[in-house]
Each structure stands twice: as C-alpha cells, then as structure tokens.
Write a protein that holds these residues in place. Structure first.
Motif, mmCIF file in Angstrom:
data_model
loop_
_atom_site.group_PDB
_atom_site.id
_atom_site.type_symbol
_atom_site.label_atom_id
_atom_site.label_comp_id
_atom_site.label_asym_id
_atom_site.label_seq_id
_atom_site.Cartn_x
_atom_site.Cartn_y
_atom_site.Cartn_z
ATOM 1 N N VAL A 198 -11.738 -2.835 -46.053
ATOM 2 C CA VAL A 198 -11.938 -1.761 -45.079
ATOM 3 C C VAL A 198 -12.017 -2.357 -43.673
ATOM 4 C CG1 VAL A 198 -13.592 -0.035 -44.267
ATOM 5 C CG2 VAL A 198 -13.075 -0.212 -46.700
ATOM 6 N N THR A 199 -11.337 -1.732 -42.739
ATOM 7 C CA THR A 199 -11.419 -2.059 -41.318
ATOM 8 C C THR A 199 -11.875 -0.803 -40.589
ATOM 9 O OG1 THR A 199 -9.065 -1.556 -41.117
ATOM 10 C CG2 THR A 199 -9.659 -3.877 -41.394
ATOM 11 N N PRO A 200 -12.301 -0.915 -39.324
ATOM 12 C CA PRO A 200 -12.847 0.262 -38.630
ATOM 13 C C PRO A 200 -11.895 1.455 -38.566
ATOM 14 C CG PRO A 200 -13.427 -1.721 -37.446
ATOM 15 C CD PRO A 200 -12.471 -2.145 -38.519
ATOM 16 N N ASP A 201 -10.583 1.196 -38.616
ATOM 17 C CA ASP A 201 -9.616 2.290 -38.541
ATOM 18 C C ASP A 201 -9.173 2.799 -39.909
ATOM 19 O OD1 ASP A 201 -8.220 0.054 -39.306
ATOM 20 O OD2 ASP A 201 -6.580 0.300 -37.865
ATOM 21 N N SER A 202 -9.800 2.342 -40.976
ATOM 22 C CA SER A 202 -9.396 2.746 -42.316
ATOM 23 C C SER A 202 -9.671 4.232 -42.546
ATOM 24 C CB SER A 202 -10.149 1.933 -43.375
ATOM 25 O OG SER A 202 -9.918 2.476 -44.654
ATOM 26 N N PRO A 203 -8.682 4.965 -43.081
ATOM 27 C CA PRO A 203 -8.918 6.378 -43.400
ATOM 28 C C PRO A 203 -9.976 6.562 -44.481
ATOM 29 C CG PRO A 203 -6.813 5.643 -44.301
ATOM 30 C CD PRO A 203 -7.299 4.551 -43.401
ATOM 31 N N ALA A 204 -10.260 5.507 -45.217
ATOM 32 C CA ALA A 204 -11.280 5.613 -46.264
ATOM 33 C C ALA A 204 -12.668 5.887 -45.694
ATOM 34 C CB ALA A 204 -11.315 4.325 -47.083
ATOM 35 N N LEU A 205 -12.851 5.640 -44.417
ATOM 36 C CA LEU A 205 -14.157 5.877 -43.787
ATOM 37 C C LEU A 205 -14.353 7.340 -43.393
ATOM 38 C CD1 LEU A 205 -14.398 2.698 -41.528
ATOM 39 C CD2 LEU A 205 -15.732 3.175 -43.585
ATOM 40 N N THR A 206 -13.260 8.099 -43.331
ATOM 41 C CA THR A 206 -13.356 9.480 -42.827
ATOM 42 C C THR A 206 -12.822 10.527 -43.793
ATOM 43 O OG1 THR A 206 -11.233 9.157 -41.689
ATOM 44 C CG2 THR A 206 -13.239 8.755 -40.408
ATOM 45 N N ASP A 207 -12.206 10.118 -44.889
ATOM 46 C CA ASP A 207 -11.584 11.047 -45.822
ATOM 47 C C ASP A 207 -12.647 11.678 -46.726
ATOM 48 O OD1 ASP A 207 -10.169 12.317 -47.860
ATOM 49 O OD2 ASP A 207 -8.606 10.793 -47.954
#
Length: 323
Positions: free
Chosen positions: A145-154
């Motif tokens: 995971v990086t700060p721009d990963s969609p996994a953080l907001t999906d």
C-alpha cells in the motif's frame, strides 16, 4: 488474533519469521541470488528448496511464514508443505493480494508482477489463495500500500475485508516506497462500522531505511502486530555488500552482518515479527543468530549513522536487477 500464539512461545527465534519472496519464483531482486540458487531453478528444485527452508525454520523455532500471490508459486509450495504436516497448529500463515505474478517462471521477463488494488483483484486472488491454503491461512494482507492506493478509500473493498475478518481471517496491509509512514497512518484511520479494519502492518525497516519507525510505533500502540520485511535491504546489508561499519560490528560480535542487521530490528519495542528472506538453510541459520546478538550503545550509534534519505534508498532499490 493469530499472533497471540507467538506470545506463549518460549524459543528466542519465535519473533523471526520466514518470508518466501526469494524462493517462490526463479527471479528476484536480492543481491547475491545467482550464487544462492545456482542455475537450476525449475519448479521442483525451488519447491524442494522451499520445503527444506520451512523444515529448518520450524525446527529452529520459527512460527510465522509469509507468502504472496505475486511470489511465484510460494503459496503452492507452502500449501504442499502444510498438507503433509496437518498436526502443526502452532504456526501463523500469512499471504498477500494486490500484485499478480506475470513472469511465467522466467528470470528475464519484461514485467515480473502487476499491481492492482481493486475489489475485483481481491476477490479473484482471495479465491486463488483459498484454493491453496484454505483454512490454514491466518492473515491476508494488501500488498504494498502507498498513500495513493485505492485500497485506502474503496468502501466496498473495506466492507468485503471486514466480512472476511468477521469470519475469522485477520486483515492487514504491507507498505513500500519513501512515503511508508504516510501510508501507515492513512491505513490506521480506515474503519468499518466504527471499528479499525486492519490488525497488522508489514513494512520495510532496516539499518538503511528507518523512516517508518515513528508510524510503526503508532501502529503498535494502536494494537496492530508489526511485521518487518526487507531487514537485509535486499542483500545490501549481507556479507560482501555490507557497509564497513556493519562489517566491523559483526566482527566485534563474532557473528554475521546479517545477524547484526536483524538484531537492530528485533530491539525495536514495536517489532512483533522480523522476517528472514533466506534463500539457503545456511543463511537462515545465520539470520536466526540475530536473536542472541547483544549490541551496546556505541555500536547502536554507529549503526544509526547508516540511515539513508528515504527517496535515495527507494530509488536505489528500484534499480536493483532481477536475478
């Protein structure tokens, strides 16, 4: 939580895990791998090597084993080993989703893995992992995971992960890149129905790359188990490639550069499990000596001076060739 099993373990090596990135596929970026693996990298040869490593690790007290969908056949090799040892109930098995292995068992493929953190990839890879590891899987992590990963907001993905957690699977994430601390803090803020989603974090931390330490301490304080990967900096802290400072302290301790490098990580109060990425049983045995390395304040100060600026570290890592 599966890592509670390690809390009652009495062996000094129980907080060292074995990662299978270097042996689950023929090509990887670790320095010195040509010498470690030789020319024969057939599926069966690496399967046998993986099983030898797993046997040696378990015999010496290692109780966490770490794979990933993108580590070639690592899940398959681990599953084969587990299936012949149904009585092993004191280990923790982790894997990761989010990268797809694309090298087709080649060392010179143009692309070795493709990253995708969408819900569709999670559902596909979860089914693939389940077919191999089934109920032996304890921990499933989002890979890098990086700060721009969609996994953080999906939110839909979060709901699916929370559903898996409710069924008994521990949900975690790993990080990579110069902004690991930002990714960790963003992941700590992810909740489903008011409850934190993630129970573990796996990050790169070593004598050269220390930038994630404050965020990892925060994760530990929040109740997450911290797993440390790339403690050897992909071979940059091993034997012939190690900085002179590390070589000197290893000589003072009477142990290898690898043991000293991993001992630095084991000293961190937030480090729950530190991964060995050994490709040979000899490397594994040397890595496990980290549990008995005793470093004084002067040595720790000298080692602390090795830390690099994160962007420089990750730029160099990105330039390492696949061997």
């Amino acid at each position: 939580m599966p890592f509670a099993r390690l809390a009652t373990a009495t062996t000094p090596t129980c907080h060292i895990g074995l990662g299978l990135a270097a042996v689950g596929r023929p090509g990887y970026i670790n320095l010195g791998r040509d010498e470690d693996l030789g020319d024969d990298r057939s599926v069966e040869t690496l399967r046998n090597r993986t099983h030898e490593l797993l046997d040696a690790a378990y015999a010496q007290g290692v109780r966490y084993f770490d794979a990933a969908r993108s580590y070639g056949r690592s899940e398959e090799f681990l599953a084969d080993w587990l299936n012949t040892r149904p009585g092993l109930d004191d280990i923790v098995v982790g894997s990761k989703w989010g990268y797809t292995y694309t090298a087709d068992w080649s060392t010179d493929a143009e692309t070795h893995e493709v990253k995708d953190h969408t819900l569709a990839t999670y559902e596909r890879q979860r089914a693939e992992t389940d077919a191999l590891l089934g109920d032996r899987l304890d921990l499933y992590q989002i890979h890098s995971v990086t700060p721009d990963s969609p996994a953080l907001t999906d939110k839909e993905l979060h709901a699916k992960l929370a559903e898996a957690a409710a069924q008994g699977l521990t949900v975690g994430f790993s990080t990579s890149g110069p902004a690991q601390a930002d990714a960790i803090r963003a992941a700590l803020a992810v909740t489903v129905d008011g409850e934190p989603l993630f129970r573990t974090v796996q990050s790169t931390y070593n004598a050269l790359e220390t930038s994630a330490a404050p965020a990892l301490a925060e994760a530990h304080d929040a109740g997450l188990t911290v797993i440390v990967k790339e403690g050897m900096a992909n071979g940059r802290l091993a034997g012939p490639h190690a900085p002179d400072v590390l070589k000197g302290i290893a000589e003072e301790s009477g142990l290898g550069c690898d043991a000293v490098a991993l001992a630095v990580i084991l000293r961190q109060p937030w480090a729950g499990v530190v991964l060995s990425g050994a490709a040979t049983t000899g490397q594994l045995a040397s890595n496990l000596h980290a549990a008995v390395v005793d470093l004084d304040e002067d040595q720790l100060t000298r080692l602390a001076a090795l830390a690099e600026e994160p962007r420089a570290y990750w730029e160099r890592r990105g330039q390492l060739p696949w061997h």
